[in-house]
Design a protein around this motif. Sequence first.
Motif, PDB file in Angstrom:
ATOM      1  N   LYS A 129      46.107  22.135  56.042  1.00  0.00           N
ATOM      2  CA  LYS A 129      45.131  23.068  55.492  1.00  0.00           C
ATOM      3  C   LYS A 129      44.216  22.282  54.559  1.00  0.00           C
ATOM      4  O   LYS A 129      44.638  21.291  53.958  1.00  0.00           O
ATOM      5  CB  LYS A 129      45.827  24.215  54.763  1.00  0.00           C
ATOM      6  CG  LYS A 129      46.654  25.066  55.712  1.00  0.00           C
ATOM      7  CD  LYS A 129      47.193  26.321  55.064  1.00  0.00           C
ATOM      8  CE  LYS A 129      47.953  27.161  56.085  1.00  0.00           C
ATOM      9  NZ  LYS A 129      48.461  28.428  55.502  1.00  0.00           N
ATOM     10  N   LEU A 130      42.991  22.744  54.446  1.00  0.00           N
ATOM     11  CA  LEU A 130      41.970  21.938  53.787  1.00  0.00           C
ATOM     12  C   LEU A 130      41.493  22.588  52.488  1.00  0.00           C
ATOM     13  O   LEU A 130      41.169  23.775  52.446  1.00  0.00           O
ATOM     14  CB  LEU A 130      40.773  21.795  54.735  1.00  0.00           C
ATOM     15  CG  LEU A 130      39.912  20.528  54.625  1.00  0.00           C
ATOM     16  CD1 LEU A 130      40.763  19.296  54.848  1.00  0.00           C
ATOM     17  CD2 LEU A 130      38.785  20.591  55.645  1.00  0.00           C
ATOM     18  N   LEU A 131      41.492  21.782  51.420  1.00  0.00           N
ATOM     19  CA  LEU A 131      40.798  22.141  50.187  1.00  0.00           C
ATOM     20  C   LEU A 131      39.664  21.148  50.018  1.00  0.00           C
ATOM     21  O   LEU A 131      39.907  19.939  49.919  1.00  0.00           O
ATOM     22  CB  LEU A 131      41.726  22.087  48.971  1.00  0.00           C
ATOM     23  CG  LEU A 131      41.003  22.259  47.623  1.00  0.00           C
ATOM     24  CD1 LEU A 131      40.390  23.645  47.507  1.00  0.00           C
ATOM     25  CD2 LEU A 131      41.936  21.987  46.456  1.00  0.00           C
ATOM     26  N   THR A 132      38.442  21.641  49.989  1.00  0.00           N
ATOM     27  CA  THR A 132      37.272  20.772  49.963  1.00  0.00           C
ATOM     28  C   THR A 132      36.600  20.821  48.605  1.00  0.00           C
ATOM     29  O   THR A 132      36.403  21.901  48.031  1.00  0.00           O
ATOM     30  CB  THR A 132      36.272  21.195  51.048  1.00  0.00           C
ATOM     31  OG1 THR A 132      36.944  21.247  52.312  1.00  0.00           O
ATOM     32  CG2 THR A 132      35.109  20.211  51.131  1.00  0.00           C
ATOM     33  N   LEU A 133      36.245  19.638  48.101  1.00  0.00           N
ATOM     34  CA  LEU A 133      35.506  19.516  46.849  1.00  0.00           C
ATOM     35  C   LEU A 133      34.068  19.111  47.180  1.00  0.00           C
ATOM     36  O   LEU A 133      33.840  18.060  47.791  1.00  0.00           O
ATOM     37  CB  LEU A 133      36.157  18.455  45.946  1.00  0.00           C
ATOM     38  CG  LEU A 133      37.652  18.627  45.643  1.00  0.00           C
ATOM     39  CD1 LEU A 133      38.169  17.436  44.834  1.00  0.00           C
ATOM     40  CD2 LEU A 133      37.902  19.936  44.887  1.00  0.00           C
ATOM     41  N   GLY A 134      33.107  19.981  46.790  1.00  0.00           N
ATOM     42  CA  GLY A 134      31.710  19.662  47.071  1.00  0.00           C
ATOM     43  C   GLY A 134      31.107  18.787  46.014  1.00  0.00           C
ATOM     44  O   GLY A 134      31.761  18.435  45.026  1.00  0.00           O
ATOM     45  N   GLY A 135      29.829  18.441  46.250  1.00  0.00           N
ATOM     46  CA  GLY A 135      28.926  18.991  47.234  1.00  0.00           C
ATOM     47  C   GLY A 135      28.351  20.339  46.856  1.00  0.00           C
ATOM     48  O   GLY A 135      28.810  21.052  45.993  1.00  0.00           O
ATOM     49  N   ASP A 136      27.203  20.622  47.552  1.00  0.00           N
ATOM     50  CA  ASP A 136      26.570  21.922  47.322  1.00  0.00           C
ATOM     51  C   ASP A 136      27.095  22.946  48.320  1.00  0.00           C
ATOM     52  O   ASP A 136      27.855  22.620  49.233  1.00  0.00           O
ATOM     53  CB  ASP A 136      25.040  21.792  47.331  1.00  0.00           C
ATOM     54  CG  ASP A 136      24.437  21.625  48.725  1.00  0.00           C
ATOM     55  OD1 ASP A 136      24.721  22.444  49.612  1.00  0.00           O
ATOM     56  OD2 ASP A 136      23.638  20.681  48.924  1.00  0.00           O
ATOM     57  N   HIS A 137      26.662  24.195  48.158  1.00  0.00           N
ATOM     58  CA  HIS A 137      27.276  25.278  48.913  1.00  0.00           C
ATOM     59  C   HIS A 137      26.864  25.320  50.377  1.00  0.00           C
ATOM     60  O   HIS A 137      27.433  26.091  51.156  1.00  0.00           O
ATOM     61  CB  HIS A 137      26.986  26.633  48.240  1.00  0.00           C
ATOM     62  CG  HIS A 137      28.193  27.500  48.142  1.00  0.00           C
ATOM     63  ND1 HIS A 137      28.354  28.492  47.207  1.00  0.00           N
ATOM     64  CD2 HIS A 137      29.342  27.528  48.880  1.00  0.00           C
ATOM     65  CE1 HIS A 137      29.522  29.085  47.370  1.00  0.00           C
ATOM     66  NE2 HIS A 137      30.133  28.519  48.386  1.00  0.00           N
TER      67      HIS A 137
END
Length: 341
Positions: A129-137
């Motif tokens: 499962k993925l937790l993503t840290l951005g970056g813009d929306h």
Amino acid sequence: MNEQRIEVDGKIGPIDSSRIPRYAGAATFARLPRLDQVSQADIAVVGVPFDSGVSYRPGARFGANHVREASRLLRPYNPAQQLSPFELAQVADAGDMAVNPFNINEAIEEIQQNALDLTAPDANGRGAKLLTLGGDHTIALPLLRAAAQRAGEPVAMLHFDAHLDTWDTYFGAEYTHGTPFRRAVEEGILDTEAISHVGTRGPLYGKKDLEDDRRFGFGIVTSADVFRQGVDEVVAKLRDRIGSRPLYISIDIDVLDPAHAPGTGTPEAGGITSRELLEILRGMRGMNLVGADVVEVAPAYDHAEITGVAASHVAYDLVTLLADGVSREQDLHTPSAGDSQ
């Protein structure tokens, strides 16, 4: 540096801070192992250093590493949820996606493919499962595409943000940080009976913005609603709306008041507190969470790591929710002692 890591039940955890100071060494999220240091990850934390879709202040391309640096103080036990997430699931930092900073359409395709690659099922049918840290929306659209593809159906969504992000175009561009959820509705990847904005506030272009949102199926919980109704009532309403559907959570850090998150591209006065955001997230425990993102951290505007610290704690509670879900799924598929062989 000889890494001394905490290991429990075969899972490789963070660097042991009793042996190596928190401020020493390379920063991964919560000082967890890199993806290439584990045989299989249940949860992958990945950065997307992309901010070509912003309409005001740039800088979110540096957000993921800022959150990693601010996460050095996170510890293995989450007392608010009474869970040790890194014991429940193998969590690893997958580094950053390399995406085109000059071509938004190409970047979106690259993010979607990267997300699919990171969540690809193994021989046993299990994928991370993925937790993503951005970056813009902007990055939420390809992440939602991948999440819906993996779920095999449109996903429910909780969208924490000061803004609706359902505008049609900016300067004729269909893909920006203000348009991802309009595109997601149009593409049929969101379950429109179970989508909600939380924490919205501030001026709009016109009343039509809200009319469009109602037409798309969005429920709206404003920051004033959180203040007046309280966390428990808001959580109850959101849980009732989502039910057992596969859920994606997308968090623009500007949902927080600028006092709690000054380091962001489009700050709006009157936001919720970091405590309120964390408590609402903790109220989602037991839901069918399939993925999440934390975006719009712009470190150039962040002093004393206020925004980075808030974002790292938000990400930590999301990881805890994901780890709890992984543990429950594994329990369902683990034969009991009385099962026949």
